[in-house]
Design a protein around this motif. Sequence first.
Motif, mmCIF file in Angstrom:
data_model
loop_
_atom_site.group_PDB
_atom_site.id
_atom_site.type_symbol
_atom_site.label_atom_id
_atom_site.label_comp_id
_atom_site.label_asym_id
_atom_site.label_seq_id
_atom_site.Cartn_x
_atom_site.Cartn_y
_atom_site.Cartn_z
ATOM 1 N N LEU A 87 0.870 -1.178 0.000
ATOM 2 C CA LEU A 87 0.000 0.000 0.000
ATOM 3 C C LEU A 87 0.902 1.223 0.000
ATOM 4 O O LEU A 87 1.742 1.383 0.897
ATOM 5 N N ASP A 88 0.765 2.065 -1.009
ATOM 6 C CA ASP A 88 1.598 3.257 -1.126
ATOM 7 C C ASP A 88 0.771 4.489 -0.789
ATOM 8 O O ASP A 88 -0.418 4.558 -1.106
ATOM 9 N N GLY A 89 1.424 5.457 -0.154
ATOM 10 C CA GLY A 89 0.722 6.683 0.170
ATOM 11 C C GLY A 89 1.639 7.668 0.848
ATOM 12 O O GLY A 89 2.875 7.525 0.827
ATOM 13 N N GLN A 90 1.022 8.669 1.448
ATOM 14 C CA GLN A 90 1.806 9.648 2.200
ATOM 15 C C GLN A 90 1.002 10.159 3.381
ATOM 16 O O GLN A 90 -0.225 10.230 3.330
ATOM 17 N N VAL A 91 1.734 10.466 4.436
ATOM 18 C CA VAL A 91 1.145 11.086 5.618
ATOM 19 C C VAL A 91 1.432 12.578 5.527
ATOM 20 O O VAL A 91 2.594 12.995 5.468
ATOM 21 N N ASN A 92 0.379 13.387 5.482
ATOM 22 C CA ASN A 92 0.524 14.836 5.394
ATOM 23 C C ASN A 92 0.263 15.457 6.766
ATOM 24 O O ASN A 92 -0.803 15.249 7.350
ATOM 25 N N LEU A 93 1.242 16.197 7.250
ATOM 26 C CA LEU A 93 1.118 16.869 8.547
ATOM 27 C C LEU A 93 1.016 18.373 8.335
ATOM 28 O O LEU A 93 1.669 18.928 7.442
ATOM 29 N N VAL A 94 0.194 19.010 9.163
ATOM 30 C CA VAL A 94 0.130 20.474 9.192
ATOM 31 C C VAL A 94 0.287 20.910 10.636
ATOM 32 O O VAL A 94 -0.446 20.446 11.520
ATOM 33 N N GLY A 95 1.275 21.774 10.875
ATOM 34 C CA GLY A 95 1.535 22.247 12.230
ATOM 35 C C GLY A 95 0.376 23.043 12.793
ATOM 36 O O GLY A 95 -0.425 23.620 12.048
ATOM 37 N N GLY A 96 0.268 23.042 14.103
ATOM 38 C CA GLY A 96 -0.798 23.785 14.777
ATOM 39 C C GLY A 96 -0.374 25.211 15.083
ATOM 40 O O GLY A 96 0.436 25.823 14.371
ATOM 41 N N ASP A 97 -0.922 25.749 16.163
ATOM 42 C CA ASP A 97 -0.629 27.129 16.537
ATOM 43 C C ASP A 97 0.713 27.263 17.243
ATOM 44 O O ASP A 97 1.266 28.364 17.321
ATOM 45 N N ALA A 98 1.229 26.169 17.759
ATOM 46 C CA ALA A 98 2.491 26.215 18.505
ATOM 47 C C ALA A 98 3.418 25.124 17.971
ATOM 48 O O ALA A 98 2.971 24.163 17.342
ATOM 49 N N PRO A 99 4.722 25.234 18.201
ATOM 50 C CA PRO A 99 5.646 24.169 17.783
ATOM 51 C C PRO A 99 5.279 22.856 18.470
ATOM 52 O O PRO A 99 4.773 22.852 19.595
ATOM 53 N N ALA A 100 5.534 21.754 17.780
ATOM 54 C CA ALA A 100 5.210 20.438 18.342
ATOM 55 C C ALA A 100 6.379 19.489 18.121
ATOM 56 O O ALA A 100 6.995 19.492 17.052
ATOM 57 N N ASN A 101 6.689 18.716 19.156
ATOM 58 C CA ASN A 101 7.700 17.673 19.040
ATOM 59 C C ASN A 101 6.998 16.344 18.773
ATOM 60 O O ASN A 101 6.386 15.763 19.675
ATOM 61 N N VAL A 102 7.074 15.884 17.545
ATOM 62 C CA VAL A 102 6.472 14.604 17.184
ATOM 63 C C VAL A 102 7.447 13.493 17.566
ATOM 64 O O VAL A 102 8.597 13.492 17.141
ATOM 65 N N GLU A 103 6.995 12.564 18.397
ATOM 66 C CA GLU A 103 7.864 11.463 18.834
ATOM 67 C C GLU A 103 7.924 10.354 17.797
ATOM 68 O O GLU A 103 8.975 9.768 17.551
ATOM 69 N N GLN A 104 6.776 10.051 17.187
ATOM 70 C CA GLN A 104 6.733 8.947 16.239
ATOM 71 C C GLN A 104 5.456 9.023 15.423
ATOM 72 O O GLN A 104 4.421 9.454 15.898
ATOM 73 N N ILE A 105 5.558 8.583 14.159
ATOM 74 C CA ILE A 105 4.369 8.399 13.319
ATOM 75 C C ILE A 105 4.382 6.951 12.843
ATOM 76 O O ILE A 105 5.384 6.462 12.319
ATOM 77 N N SER A 106 3.272 6.255 13.055
ATOM 78 C CA SER A 106 3.163 4.854 12.647
ATOM 79 C C SER A 106 1.881 4.660 11.846
ATOM 80 O O SER A 106 0.916 5.406 12.008
ATOM 81 N N ILE A 107 1.894 3.654 10.987
ATOM 82 C CA ILE A 107 0.673 3.245 10.313
ATOM 83 C C ILE A 107 0.458 1.758 10.594
ATOM 84 O O ILE A 107 1.417 1.015 10.813
ATOM 85 N N GLY A 108 -0.806 1.326 10.611
ATOM 86 C CA GLY A 108 -1.094 -0.077 10.897
ATOM 87 C C GLY A 108 -2.369 -0.525 10.206
ATOM 88 O O GLY A 108 -3.311 0.251 10.058
ATOM 89 N N LEU A 109 -2.400 -1.777 9.772
ATOM 90 C CA LEU A 109 -3.608 -2.362 9.203
ATOM 91 C C LEU A 109 -4.486 -2.884 10.335
ATOM 92 O O LEU A 109 -4.008 -3.579 11.233
ATOM 93 N N VAL A 110 -5.751 -2.538 10.299
ATOM 94 C CA VAL A 110 -6.690 -2.967 11.331
ATOM 95 C C VAL A 110 -7.892 -3.634 10.673
ATOM 96 O O VAL A 110 -8.261 -3.318 9.537
ATOM 97 N N THR A 111 -8.501 -4.570 11.394
ATOM 98 C CA THR A 111 -9.662 -5.284 10.871
ATOM 99 C C THR A 111 -10.520 -5.786 12.024
ATOM 100 O O THR A 111 -10.083 -5.807 13.171
ATOM 101 N N ARG A 112 -11.745 -6.183 11.715
ATOM 102 C CA ARG A 112 -12.660 -6.703 12.735
ATOM 103 C C ARG A 112 -12.434 -8.197 12.913
ATOM 104 O O ARG A 112 -12.395 -8.958 11.951
ATOM 105 N N VAL A 113 -12.268 -8.616 14.167
ATOM 106 C CA VAL A 113 -11.991 -10.021 14.486
ATOM 107 C C VAL A 113 -12.991 -10.510 15.528
ATOM 108 O O VAL A 113 -13.305 -9.796 16.486
ATOM 109 N N GLU A 114 -13.492 -11.735 15.325
ATOM 110 C CA GLU A 114 -14.369 -12.378 16.307
ATOM 111 C C GLU A 114 -13.498 -13.090 17.346
ATOM 112 O O GLU A 114 -12.553 -13.792 16.995
ATOM 113 N N VAL A 115 -13.821 -12.903 18.599
ATOM 114 C CA VAL A 115 -13.054 -13.521 19.691
ATOM 115 C C VAL A 115 -14.005 -14.350 20.548
ATOM 116 O O VAL A 115 -15.023 -13.842 21.031
ATOM 117 N N GLU A 116 -13.685 -15.616 20.711
ATOM 118 C CA GLU A 116 -14.488 -16.492 21.573
ATOM 119 C C GLU A 116 -13.913 -16.476 22.977
ATOM 120 O O GLU A 116 -12.710 -16.620 23.172
#
Length: 318
Positions: free
Chosen positions: A32-61
């Motif tokens: 899966l190809d793409g890009q994460v676009n960030l826009v800063g807020g009103d104040a400086p920010a220290n970003v520690e980490q950016i992650s992406i993950g695949l999620v899905t619905r799972v049945e648990v007994e």
Amino acid sequence: MVFKKMLSAFGVGGPSVDTVLANPNTRPGLTLDGQVNLVGGDAPANVEQISIGLVTRVEVETGDGEYAGIMEFHRMGVSGPLQLAPKQQLSIPFQLPVPWETPITDVYGQRLHGMTMGLRTELAIARAVDKSDLDQVSVHPLPVHERILEAFQRLGFRFKNADLERGHIYGVQQTLPFYQEIEYFAAPQYAQTVKQVELTFVTSQQGVDVILECDKRGGFLTPGQDTFGRYTVSHADADRVDWTQVVDGWLQDTVNRYGSMRPHGYAPQGYGHGHGHGRGMGMGGVVAGAALGVAGGMIAGEMIEEAFEGDDGGDFEE
């Protein structure tokens, strides 16, 4: 089709994150190809980490029954620590490998009823984590999957539903903590002996383990029972064989079995060979739901519809 959502991750005036997929359609073993676009807020920010993950619905007994939750099953870091100045715009490209065992969500361009899949972006700033940006993903079958699914249709089986079950299949080498079940109503020629059939693919780079579970009807003096068959095929076989004939042979073989090698319930993963198999939850299935929220990447069941808002399902019946 591009899914875009601008989200203010940390309240009014905070930075926002917008993940854009070049194409939300993929297959097991691709990317899966793409890009994460960030826009800063009103104040400086220290970003520690950016992650992406695949999620899905799972049945648990569990001992109390069955519930559904959202599970993250594959994760990749997109960026380490970085400084985001006020109003600064930053784009970070990514290429996420899709695991071979990733379940199929779409067949013939239609969503399999019961399946959900999304790409979640996680932005961590000063120990605060936002997981709100969720983009829908469609996972299409590989050629050998397609041929087998087509054979089921040609034999007269009608698609019923698909879901993911947390656990491992006895004797099958799995890397993910769940497996997919694609359920069919029995074709007319099987209807006297079988109520329905469940089809499971466990895919690797070399090929596919195909597991069939037939729900057999009971007779006058005999109770109904489930019978299992396990068959291994190569990706290279996709265009080499008559799949209708092969699948019909598998079904005849499975239906004629007497019971399974192991009953439902716990079975150690990664052991055993042969055709019979059992399903096992392992320890994960009996952990309390609250603990799964931390340990298993699960979200409470009520969050599911909200997280996948607008995902109305659909199936591939003709």
